[in-house]
Every structure is written in C-alpha cells, then in structure tokens.
Motif scaffolding. Structure first.
Motif, PDB file in Angstrom:
ATOM      1  N   ILE A  22      -6.153  29.798  34.418  1.00  0.00           N
ATOM      2  CA  ILE A  22      -4.915  29.577  35.162  1.00  0.00           C
ATOM      3  C   ILE A  22      -4.435  28.167  34.849  1.00  0.00           C
ATOM      4  O   ILE A  22      -5.100  27.184  35.166  1.00  0.00           O
ATOM      5  N   THR A  38       2.635  31.265  28.628  1.00  0.00           N
ATOM      6  CA  THR A  38       1.190  31.366  28.455  1.00  0.00           C
ATOM      7  C   THR A  38       0.912  31.278  26.960  1.00  0.00           C
ATOM      8  O   THR A  38       1.793  31.528  26.142  1.00  0.00           O
ATOM      9  N   GLN A  43      -4.023  34.827  30.289  1.00  0.00           N
ATOM     10  CA  GLN A  43      -3.769  33.552  30.960  1.00  0.00           C
ATOM     11  C   GLN A  43      -2.631  33.695  31.969  1.00  0.00           C
ATOM     12  O   GLN A  43      -1.708  34.481  31.784  1.00  0.00           O
ATOM     13  N   LYS A  44      -2.692  32.912  33.051  1.00  0.00           N
ATOM     14  CA  LYS A  44      -1.661  32.867  34.081  1.00  0.00           C
ATOM     15  C   LYS A  44      -1.197  31.424  34.229  1.00  0.00           C
ATOM     16  O   LYS A  44      -1.901  30.497  33.821  1.00  0.00           O
ATOM     17  N   THR A  68       6.410  40.196  33.042  1.00  0.00           N
ATOM     18  CA  THR A  68       5.609  39.189  33.737  1.00  0.00           C
ATOM     19  C   THR A  68       5.759  39.384  35.237  1.00  0.00           C
ATOM     20  O   THR A  68       6.883  39.441  35.742  1.00  0.00           O
ATOM     21  N   ARG A  83       5.661  40.033  45.384  1.00  0.00           N
ATOM     22  CA  ARG A  83       5.235  40.219  43.996  1.00  0.00           C
ATOM     23  C   ARG A  83       6.352  40.982  43.320  1.00  0.00           C
ATOM     24  O   ARG A  83       6.766  42.039  43.803  1.00  0.00           O
ATOM     25  N   VAL A 102       2.512  32.351  41.097  1.00  0.00           N
ATOM     26  CA  VAL A 102       1.739  32.602  39.881  1.00  0.00           C
ATOM     27  C   VAL A 102       2.500  33.560  38.973  1.00  0.00           C
ATOM     28  O   VAL A 102       2.934  34.626  39.407  1.00  0.00           O
ATOM     29  N   ASP A 104       2.114  35.972  35.811  1.00  0.00           N
ATOM     30  CA  ASP A 104       1.011  36.729  35.222  1.00  0.00           C
ATOM     31  C   ASP A 104       1.563  37.789  34.271  1.00  0.00           C
ATOM     32  O   ASP A 104       1.973  38.865  34.707  1.00  0.00           O
TER      33      ASP A 104
END
Length: 124
Positions: A22, A38, A43-44, A68, A83, A102, A104
């Motif tokens: 992260i 990323t 990876q975040k 993403t 989210r 975040v 992701d």
C-alpha cells in the motif's frame, strides 16, 4: 496445484513483490484534484483527508486506465463510507477526523487514475 486424477496440466504464474503493498499517497484537501498510479499488480494507494461530522461530500472520479475501486473509510477505521468505481455522493459524514481513501485496481492490473473529493455544492 493438485490436478484431478492422473492429469498433468501445465501452469504458468508470476509472483510479484509488493514493496510496498500500500503506497502512501499523502494528504488530500477537499476540492484538490489528485492524480495517482500503481506500479505493480496488486498494489494499492492510500490517501488521507480531514473532514468533520455533518459535512457533505461528493467523490468525483475522473478517469482510470483500468477499473479501479475507491473505498473511503471513516476515522474509526471500521466504518466504510463508500466503495465505488465511479462518481459517488452526496454523502454526509458521521465522524470528525482523518478519513482514509484507498485506490485499488481490479485483478492484476496497474492503473493511473484521478479524482477529486469535494464539498457538496462546490462546482467542478
């Protein structure tokens, strides 16, 4: 890998070293346009932003080179505010303090992305 019966299938795979897993994207101000990326699959990128209970925000997702997910977590570290893979809101925040956002990328993709977390009612 454990094939069924006496089958002998071939497999290929890659193991990626996530260092760091992260990435610290830093502190984001409300209304600030952010560009991130990323560099390794899996990876975040985590961002921090301060907000107050009762404040209403909008998440404006600009573009991503790959799908993403963006997840905003409240200061208690437990409450997921949203989210999304696109724009989200308005949403009224229930806690004061530092929120964590975040980015992701889906599956084993790397991604470049941009976004703005803005106060509701602000132009953009």
């Amino acid at each position: 890998v454990d094939p069924q019966g006496n089958r002998t299938d071939e497999y290929e795979f890659v193991i990626w070293e996530l260092d760091p897993a992260i990435v610290n994207g830093g502190f984001v101000s409300l209304g600030q346009e952010v560009k991130g990326q990323t560099s390794v699959p899996g990876q975040k990128v985590a961002y921090s932003l301060s907000a107050n209970a009762g404040q209403t925000i909008l998440f404006d997702h600009g573009e991503s080179t790959e799908a993403t997910d963006f997840t905003l977590t409240a200061p208690d570290g437990q409450t997921r505010v949203f989210r999304t893979r696109g724009d989200f809101g308005p949403v009224t925040l229930s806690q004061s303090g530092t929120y964590r956002l975040v980015a992701d990328p889906e599956d084993d993709w790397v991604s470049k992305f941009d976004f703005v977390v803005r106060p509701a009612g602000a132009g953009g």
